[in-house]
Scaffold this active site. Structure first.
Site, PDB file in Angstrom:
ATOM      1  N   THR A  27       0.847  -1.201   0.000  1.00 44.67           N
ATOM      2  CA  THR A  27       0.000   0.000   0.000  1.00 44.67           C
ATOM      3  C   THR A  27       0.881   1.249   0.000  1.00 44.67           C
ATOM      4  O   THR A  27       1.954   1.249   0.602  1.00 44.67           O
ATOM      5  CB  THR A  27      -0.873   0.008   1.270  1.00 44.67           C
ATOM      6  OG1 THR A  27      -1.698  -1.158   1.264  1.00 44.67           O
ATOM      7  CG2 THR A  27      -1.778   1.248   1.326  1.00 44.67           C
ATOM      8  N   SER A  29       2.017   5.310  -2.019  1.00 47.19           N
ATOM      9  CA  SER A  29       2.222   6.001  -3.295  1.00 47.19           C
ATOM     10  C   SER A  29       3.234   5.272  -4.182  1.00 47.19           C
ATOM     11  O   SER A  29       3.102   5.288  -5.409  1.00 47.19           O
ATOM     12  CB  SER A  29       2.668   7.444  -3.040  1.00 47.19           C
ATOM     13  OG  SER A  29       3.828   7.476  -2.245  1.00 47.19           O
ATOM     14  N   GLY A  81       6.236  -0.737  -0.203  1.00 48.34           N
ATOM     15  CA  GLY A  81       7.107   0.381   0.139  1.00 48.34           C
ATOM     16  C   GLY A  81       7.450   0.364   1.619  1.00 48.34           C
ATOM     17  O   GLY A  81       7.157  -0.600   2.332  1.00 48.34           O
ATOM     18  N   ALA A  82       8.072   1.436   2.078  1.00 46.55           N
ATOM     19  CA  ALA A  82       8.394   1.578   3.506  1.00 46.55           C
ATOM     20  C   ALA A  82       8.579   3.052   3.823  1.00 46.55           C
ATOM     21  O   ALA A  82       8.801   3.870   2.931  1.00 46.55           O
ATOM     22  CB  ALA A  82       9.664   0.803   3.850  1.00 46.55           C
ATOM     23  N   ASP A  83       8.486   3.358   5.102  1.00 49.16           N
ATOM     24  CA  ASP A  83       8.745   4.728   5.550  1.00 49.16           C
ATOM     25  C   ASP A  83      10.213   4.921   5.909  1.00 49.16           C
ATOM     26  O   ASP A  83      10.748   6.017   5.768  1.00 49.16           O
ATOM     27  CB  ASP A  83       7.843   5.056   6.748  1.00 49.16           C
ATOM     28  CG  ASP A  83       6.383   4.934   6.351  1.00 49.16           C
ATOM     29  OD1 ASP A  83       5.967   5.654   5.436  1.00 49.16           O
ATOM     30  OD2 ASP A  83       5.672   4.080   6.915  1.00 49.16           O
ATOM     31  N   GLY A  94       3.751   1.689   7.812  1.00 48.15           N
ATOM     32  CA  GLY A  94       2.451   2.036   8.395  1.00 48.15           C
ATOM     33  C   GLY A  94       2.109   3.501   8.260  1.00 48.15           C
ATOM     34  O   GLY A  94       1.089   3.944   8.795  1.00 48.15           O
ATOM     35  N   GLY A  96       0.879   4.785   5.833  1.00 46.54           N
ATOM     36  CA  GLY A  96      -0.434   4.791   5.185  1.00 46.54           C
ATOM     37  C   GLY A  96      -1.493   4.071   6.018  1.00 46.54           C
ATOM     38  O   GLY A  96      -2.652   3.974   5.604  1.00 46.54           O
ATOM     39  N   GLU A 102      -0.234  -5.536   5.927  1.00 45.51           N
ATOM     40  CA  GLU A 102       1.095  -5.589   5.293  1.00 45.51           C
ATOM     41  C   GLU A 102       1.992  -6.584   6.021  1.00 45.51           C
ATOM     42  O   GLU A 102       2.730  -7.348   5.400  1.00 45.51           O
ATOM     43  CB  GLU A 102       1.735  -4.196   5.313  1.00 45.51           C
ATOM     44  CG  GLU A 102       1.023  -3.212   4.395  1.00 45.51           C
ATOM     45  CD  GLU A 102       1.535  -1.782   4.495  1.00 45.51           C
ATOM     46  OE1 GLU A 102       1.263  -1.008   3.573  1.00 45.51           O
ATOM     47  OE2 GLU A 102       2.197  -1.434   5.487  1.00 45.51           O
TER      48      GLU A 102
HETATM   49  C1  5RP Z   1       1.560   1.978   4.242  1.00 46.32           C
HETATM   50  C2  5RP Z   1       3.032   1.808   4.222  1.00 46.32           C
HETATM   51  C3  5RP Z   1       3.768   2.353   3.053  1.00 46.32           C
HETATM   52  O1  5RP Z   1       4.535   1.348   2.492  1.00 46.32           O
HETATM   53  C4  5RP Z   1       4.680   3.446   3.521  1.00 46.32           C
HETATM   54  O2  5RP Z   1       3.925   4.401   4.231  1.00 46.32           O
HETATM   55  C5  5RP Z   1       5.396   4.126   2.335  1.00 46.32           C
HETATM   56  O3  5RP Z   1       4.467   4.854   1.598  1.00 46.32           O
HETATM   57  P1  5RP Z   1       4.860   5.665   0.300  1.00 46.32           P
HETATM   58  O4  5RP Z   1       5.208   4.648  -0.751  1.00 46.32           O
HETATM   59  O5  5RP Z   1       3.614   6.436  -0.009  1.00 46.32           O
HETATM   60  O6  5RP Z   1       6.022   6.556   0.623  1.00 46.32           O
HETATM   61  O7  5RP Z   1       3.633   1.243   5.100  1.00 46.32           O
HETATM   62  O8  5RP Z   1       0.990   1.502   5.422  1.00 46.32           O
END
Ligand code: 5RP
Length: 218
Positions: A27, A29, A81-83, A94, A96, A102
């Protein structure tokens, strides 16, 4: 700029999809770029499982029939993805709010490919507030427990997860031992999921930068 990098990371992950793949889709962008590209390799994908309502809706728009994990069984590949990621490919996720599903999909996957732009690679996890999904009836109790651990939990305003729960974002953590922190937080009753993916890190990290996409493995 960052969007371009996210798109490049997503593009690089397409190569990991082999014929007959049971694919888990994350989940966010970065993953949204991937979902837009998936029709190009539809013939290689046997089954798709999604980590959120948002990704499911987007997959359906792209013409995919989305299976549940119960129907699909284990996943060959999970792309998300990841933060934040450290060099051991332990992650904070997380942002998102989809961390619980996930984490389940990452746990069910033989291979977890994480796609990020280079701003996400950090020396130590914790600058990004750590998301924690909490059962509504345990909200006050979990906050008290986290305050006793000298953390700074902040409720994510007006946000309800796909599972009907709420998210605490825990600020200013120095996560020097991610596995230990994940274990410790998992002991608190009422916490559904901690957004630390340390016990089950990614297997491959695709990092998009100014000079293209590089790959890290543990
Ligand atoms: C959602 C997530 C996403 O992988 C994380 O927030 C990265 O998001 P983005 O690709 O929008 O930068 O863990 O729960």
């Amino acid at each position: 700029m960052s969007s371009e990098k996210k798109r490049n990371a997503a593009r690089a992950s397409i190569d990991f999809i082999e014929p007959g793949t049971t694919l888990g889709v994350g989940t966010g962008s970065t993953v949204n770029f991937l979902i837009d590209m998936l029709p190009e390799v539809k013939d290689r994908i046997d089954t798709v499982v999604s980590s959120s309502k948002a990704s499911t809706d987007k997959l359906v728009e792209q013409g995919f029939e989305v299976s549940t994990l119960n129907e699909a069984g284990d996943l060959d590949l999970y792309i998300d993805g990841a933060d934040e990621s450290n060099k051991r490919l332990q992650l904070v996720k997380g942002g998102g709010g989809a961390l619980t599903r996930e984490k389940v999909l990452a746990g069910a996957a033989r291979r977890f490919v994480c796609i990020v732009d280079d701003s996400k690679l950090v020396g130590m996890l914790g600058s990004f507030p750590l998301p924690i999904e909490v059962l509504p009836m345990a909200q006050a109790f979990v906050v008290r427990k986290l305050l006793k651990l000298r953390t700074q939990p902040v409720w994510r305003e007006g946000f309800v997860t796909d599972n009907g729960n709420h998210i605490l974002d825990v600020h200013d953590l120095t996560i020097s031992n991610p596995v230990e922190m994940e274990n410790r937080l998992n002991q608190i009753p009422g916490i559904v999921t901690v957004g630390l993916f340390a016990q089950r890190p990614a297997d491959v990290l695709l990092i998009a930068g100014d000079d293209g996409v590089r790959e890290m493995r543990v």
